[in-house]
Design a protein around this motif. Sequence first.
Motif, short mmCIF file in Angstrom:
data_model
loop_
_atom_site.label_atom_id
_atom_site.label_comp_id
_atom_site.label_asym_id
_atom_site.label_seq_id
_atom_site.Cartn_x
_atom_site.Cartn_y
_atom_site.Cartn_z
N GLY A 73 0.72 -1.29 0.03
CA GLY A 73 -0.04 -0.23 -0.09
C GLY A 73 0.86 1.33 0.19
O GLY A 73 0.46 2.32 0.21
N GLN A 74 2.10 1.20 -0.01
CA GLN A 74 2.81 2.48 -0.33
C GLN A 74 2.84 3.35 -1.38
O GLN A 74 2.47 2.78 -2.60
N ASP A 75 2.80 4.63 -0.99
CA ASP A 75 2.55 5.46 -1.96
C ASP A 75 3.34 5.50 -3.37
O ASP A 75 4.82 5.44 -3.07
N GLU A 76 2.98 5.28 -4.44
CA GLU A 76 3.79 5.20 -5.52
C GLU A 76 4.80 6.34 -5.93
O GLU A 76 6.05 6.11 -6.23
N THR A 77 4.39 7.67 -5.46
CA THR A 77 5.08 8.81 -5.59
C THR A 77 6.19 8.98 -4.81
O THR A 77 7.22 9.81 -4.75
N ARG A 78 6.23 8.10 -3.72
CA ARG A 78 7.17 8.17 -2.46
C ARG A 78 8.56 7.94 -3.27
O ARG A 78 8.86 7.13 -4.10
N GLN A 104 11.42 7.32 -1.50
CA GLN A 104 11.97 6.22 -0.71
C GLN A 104 11.25 5.08 -0.42
O GLN A 104 10.34 5.02 0.36
N LYS A 105 11.20 3.96 -1.44
CA LYS A 105 10.43 3.06 -1.37
C LYS A 105 10.97 1.78 -1.19
O LYS A 105 12.10 1.42 -1.12
N VAL A 106 9.99 0.70 -0.51
CA VAL A 106 10.78 -0.70 -0.32
C VAL A 106 10.24 -1.53 -1.55
O VAL A 106 9.11 -1.35 -2.02
N SER A 107 11.11 -1.91 -2.09
CA SER A 107 10.81 -2.55 -3.51
C SER A 107 10.80 -4.41 -3.19
O SER A 107 12.12 -4.75 -2.24
#
Lengths: 503, 632
Positions: B513-518, B520-523
């Motif tokens: 559910g993390q924000d796509e525009t973020r 720093q993302k966890v992939s």
Amino acid sequence: MMAAALRLSAALRLVLNGYAVRPQHHARAFCKAPPDDAKPVEEVKESLTKKQQENGDKVIILQRPEDSLIDEKLQQNTKKCEETPMKDRPQAFENDKEEKPEQSYDKKIIFQVNHDHHTNERQEASQMGELPVTEGKHDINTDFSCNEKQVRSEDELTMPQDVTVSASKEEQVVKEHSPVEKSDDRRATAQKKLHDLLTSLASADPIPVEPMVRLSRPKARQKKTGTFKEQKKATEQPTESVIEPELVLATKEVAESLGGDVETTESELLSTLRLHSTSTSCDDKPAIQLSDLFVGMKVERNPRKPVKDLPRHKRYDQDTQQSSPRSGVEYQKMWPRATGRPVPRTLARVELFGTEHLDIFNAKSLECKKEAVPTSTLLPVWEVAHKWELQQSVSHPNDNAFTEMIQWTKQGKLWTFPINNEVGLEEEKSVGFHEHIFLEQHLEGWCPRRGPIRHFMELVCTGLSKNPHLTVERKQAHIQWYKNYFAEKEEILKEIGAIETSQ
Amino acid sequence: MSVNLSSRTSIRLLHSLMKRSSVYSTGILHHGLTTSSQLSTDKIIVPNRIPRSSTAILEALASTVSRDTSGPHYKYHDDPYLTPASNLVKRTFSLSKEAGRKAARCIRDENASLFTHRPDDPFIEDFFPKTSYTEESNVSEETLHDLIQKCSVSDAITVYHICKSKAVELSDKVRQELLELVSYYNCEDPLDKDWVEERWYRQGVLTVRKTWKDNGLAEELFESLSNRGPAAYSALIRGMAQYLQVDRAWQLYQECREKDIPLDAHTYNSLIRVASYLRDAFELRWQLELLTTMAESGIDPNLGTLNSTLEALGQVASWRQARQISLQVLAEFNSLGIQPSLASYYYLLTIHCRERGPISHILIDILDHIEGKEFSSLDVARRVDDLLHTGSNYDLIGDSYKESIYYRHYFGLACSSLTIDDFMLLYQELVPHIYTPEPGVMGEVLRSVGVQEAFEYLPQLWSDMIVFDHTNQERLVTLVLSALSKYRPSQEQEQLTRQLADIAWDIWTRVQGQDETRRQKVSWTGQMIGDLITTLVYCGEYGKASEVMKEANTNAHNVLGAIPITSLHTLNEVAVDKKDADIAVSIVIYALDAGHQEAGEMAKQLQSKLTLSTQNRAKLSSVFGSELLSSP
């Protein structure tokens, strides 16, 4: 600014190097005593006088000859490299002694210069933690690695002279700057002490705690046989004659030009030369021994070092800043370094106060003085400001309500403890309560003894004595006003009989 | 006989009793006598009144309150709803609070004409707008003097200029005072005393470049002095040295020597401190000369001299003799009766303990010297920590940045050298109110939890990570998952099993559910998905695990790398047990796609254990070929 200073000191070092390297050139160099041998000495003189005169130009003046010198050598170098087959190069110092002593010799110097630069850079880089110090990585320089030790020793060689030069230069400066020559011998002893200290810095033993960095050392370097004979001759001669008379003369000149204690300087220079010439003359002694002699003299190696090292604590900060929370990888790298590294356990106890003194200050005289004169501050405002800043630097957000109240109290926002309702009434402190209460005394002399006016004034006094808001002066002024008022109205008052006419 | 014997013994007993009692009675008597005689002879001594400062009572009270590790810091008390936990929020909170104060003060100062009501007696200056000075205001030497005493630099400078334009005569005394002030602060206002937070969060940037204002007011004042004595020279030299105008300072010093102007020890100290910045500075050459000159002209060295000499040594700490000389200096000053301060020890540490140098024992020696005992590296850390929390030593921690560095290292050391149980005690004490671990430290904690399989701490750590905003750190999430995947549930740990399953599912939903525009993302990586599936399967959440598997299968491009075969096996076994042929087939196909060699084996197993529908059979045969399936 800094860079200019660095360049200057680097240039000066090179000049001195050039001078100091020469003894290593074999005795032959001194026999010839070519005219350019004298040049460095002059340069030294020149630089010293220039230094005292002006600051701006000397960098250029000093640097030019030096640069050109190096350039020249480099050109020579490349030319000779082209001439000689490639395989000669690495072996020139070890094997091909008999064939081309001169050529290889020249080359060596050049290589040394180059290599010196290389190693300097490398060392600095590694000190900054950018490069790992790995011998194996000197791909290009491996050819010359056999020189490294020698380079080092030569570089170190410059030190003793350097020190004497700087020390005596300093003496000269002092002499020039202080026309008033009071207590000459005291100054001289002080100078000597400083001089001794500086030389002792140069010649002190390495500290045992520090692990010796074992660089790859060359094998015992065989002297080239071309010079071998000459050296043999030199060893046969008594030590004095090892140093050529021209050199002795030059030394004398240098010492004189430097001023100060001429004889000391001269003898020191000579002794250094002597030491050196004996060590070069001994063929069987390996280069290691030479370097051992000058261990601890390696002072002048990296002139840029002081600057780079200055922000030590800052560098620490930067280190940790880089590994700030966000850059996780770098941070991760830091931990194993801090904790997981196999630790060389050299936990020898350090005696904090056990070592010998520097011996600059005289403890006894200091104590005598301490009792005599209480020191007063020269700059009161500076002290106040400094104290204030110090206070601020240890302040941090309040931990609890009490510390907050302390802060407010200090800022004058709170009643001070213990609670006192007279707080802040500074001028009233010198006034006794009786002056507020007993005001009838101010009626004496003008007020009638009885009658309505007396009655009225007593009421005024009672009223005033109960008023907490007026100062004693105001109260007295009040009474004074009535006095004047009644004095003005004296006629009427007498008429209506308010004042008894005395009869 | 027996009676006789017993009577004898009783008599003996009685006798001894008598003896004892007599001893006692005389003792009591004697004691009583002495006390009465003491009473009669001794005078009552009334103790002298001890003068106490106005804050003494408050200080005594404050010393009874120690840092409460279970609650937030005092500065966050006002707003319990917003009590911050992560480092960023803490900073934002404190600085916004202070910004509010600043705004209020700004309004007050800009509308000074509105604040004329002064009911307070005595007058409290801090509550009233600052007086500002303009060309029209009436100034005198007295005003200037007061401003200098209050260290308000910019106002003092303004008043000085007004005085100059109005041709108000200024005495040399006040000029000298202004010179001192201006050269101390380099003509700049210091940070206001009320902005504690700003000072706390300002990172102590040590500039090592010249910041002295050349030809500024300080030099103008110096020129304007009619009689330039030692005070004037000292002030200017100190100022220049402090702001690293070293060459000019040195020039002035030489001038003083020429003119025989005596300087004081502080001025010498400031010169010693910066002498290595001189353009022709050789190692310690000038410092030693300065020291010698001091001794020569009979100036008493002080603690400052010791500290600046050590600091100068610290600047050339890579020099191999620095250590030796530092000890010599220490011994010298010790013999002069000058005891080193904490600052001296700091410089000693910088000289002796270098990143690339050998390990030095000196910290322990210093500690021994400061506190007067025996002890490993964690013990040292403990001792340092104890020292920090002794008395008012905590005041010396510096600012927030240094505090966090301190705790970071303390934690790092504790984490690597303590067992996880002992470490968690420390963790629970300090986190979150005193220290919020940075992601790096958190990673270290998670790793040791994983290694030591202390799963019971994972729920706490995960909730802390949520609070500290660490859930978007891919490295940390990976570590949590790899720790989780090692968990094998047992009967008595039902609650823990449930919690861990929740964590795993929470990670999944968070990342999904993390924000796509973020930024720093966890992939997802294959390893992470594998760990997640393993955990969910072992925690009895087969449904969720199969959901993850489906997602990974359909959106394979979002996952970096392949899911490890062990995880697939684990899921496959359960799928076979549950006779969930769809999932099992998809696992096998995934394994084949991912290039795992065991895929064929798995397909055979599947065929033998499950009765596959025609659709599934078709799927398998389309990828494996019909001969694999038909063979027994």
